[in-house]
Design a protein around this motif. Structure first.
Motif, PDB file in Angstrom:
ATOM      1  N   GLY A 138       9.341 -16.023 -28.618  1.00 26.98           N
ATOM      2  CA  GLY A 138      10.409 -15.547 -28.207  1.00 26.98           C
ATOM      3  C   GLY A 138      11.340 -15.441 -27.011  1.00 26.98           C
ATOM      4  N   ALA A 139      10.454 -16.440 -26.273  1.00 17.74           N
ATOM      5  CA  ALA A 139      11.528 -17.014 -25.032  1.00 17.74           C
ATOM      6  C   ALA A 139      11.932 -18.428 -25.750  1.00 17.74           C
ATOM      7  CB  ALA A 139      10.121 -18.143 -24.458  1.00 17.74           C
ATOM      8  N   TRP A 140      13.139 -18.733 -25.551  1.00 17.97           N
ATOM      9  CA  TRP A 140      14.316 -19.794 -25.361  1.00 17.97           C
ATOM     10  C   TRP A 140      14.583 -21.031 -24.848  1.00 17.97           C
ATOM     11  CZ3 TRP A 140      18.768 -21.870 -24.168  1.00 17.97           C
ATOM     12  CH2 TRP A 140      19.868 -22.773 -25.338  1.00 17.97           C
ATOM     13  N   VAL A 141      13.983 -21.571 -25.072  1.00 14.81           N
ATOM     14  CA  VAL A 141      13.913 -23.449 -24.109  1.00 14.81           C
ATOM     15  C   VAL A 141      14.792 -24.235 -24.842  1.00 14.81           C
ATOM     16  CG1 VAL A 141      12.958 -25.617 -23.238  1.00 14.81           C
ATOM     17  CG2 VAL A 141      12.056 -23.069 -23.277  1.00 14.81           C
ATOM     18  N   HIS A 142      16.500 -24.398 -24.388  1.00 17.70           N
ATOM     19  CA  HIS A 142      17.020 -25.831 -24.825  1.00 17.70           C
ATOM     20  C   HIS A 142      16.084 -26.883 -25.063  1.00 17.70           C
ATOM     21  CE1 HIS A 142      19.741 -28.563 -25.108  1.00 17.70           C
ATOM     22  NE2 HIS A 142      20.809 -28.284 -25.008  1.00 17.70           N
TER      23      HIS A 142
END
Length: 127
Positions: free
Chosen positions: A102-106
């Motif tokens: 649920g976390a987004w990292v480029h």
């Protein structure tokens, strides 16, 4: 986890009167405290409770006289010292490092190995 009174006195920058190896198991108010507890006395209004406490040790100001059967830790501010000990005994648990679902990292972002990214977190490029 029990801690020695000398360690607690050092943690709050206090001077202790008593056995520095005495084990302390927790913190409590003057009336509720029992053996193995630390309490604090910072207001003369609570003199009667201080005189009757069963605490093993009490955080006090510089002007408080020793009391039979109770170790004292003299500090500049008993209320603040008690708050510091509360944080020591009840430190919030830190979640394990990592990126949660649920976390987004480029894809080009660099994340510190000890970072905790919880659901809803977003890290863009260069972040």
């Amino acid at each position: 986890m029990p801690r020695q009174l000398g360690e607690l006195a050092a943690h709050v920058g206090g001077e202790f009167l008593g056995d520095p190896s005495q084990l302390i198991h927790g913190l409590n108010g003057l009336e509720e405290a029992g053996p193995g507890d630390v309490s604090f006395y910072g207001n003369p209004r609570y003199r009667r409770q201080f005189e009757a406490t069963r605490a093993s040790a009490v955080l006090v100001g510089a002007d408080v006289s020793p009391r039979e059967g109770v170790a004292l830790v003299r500090v500049a501010n008993p209320h603040l010292a008690y708050a510091k000990l509360l944080r020591l005994f009840h430190a919030p648990e830190r979640p394990a490092a990592g990126v949660r679902p649920g976390a987004w990292v480029h894809p080009e972002a660099t994340i510190h190995p000890e970072a905790v990214l919880l659901p809803g977190a977003s890290v863009d490029r260069g972040g």
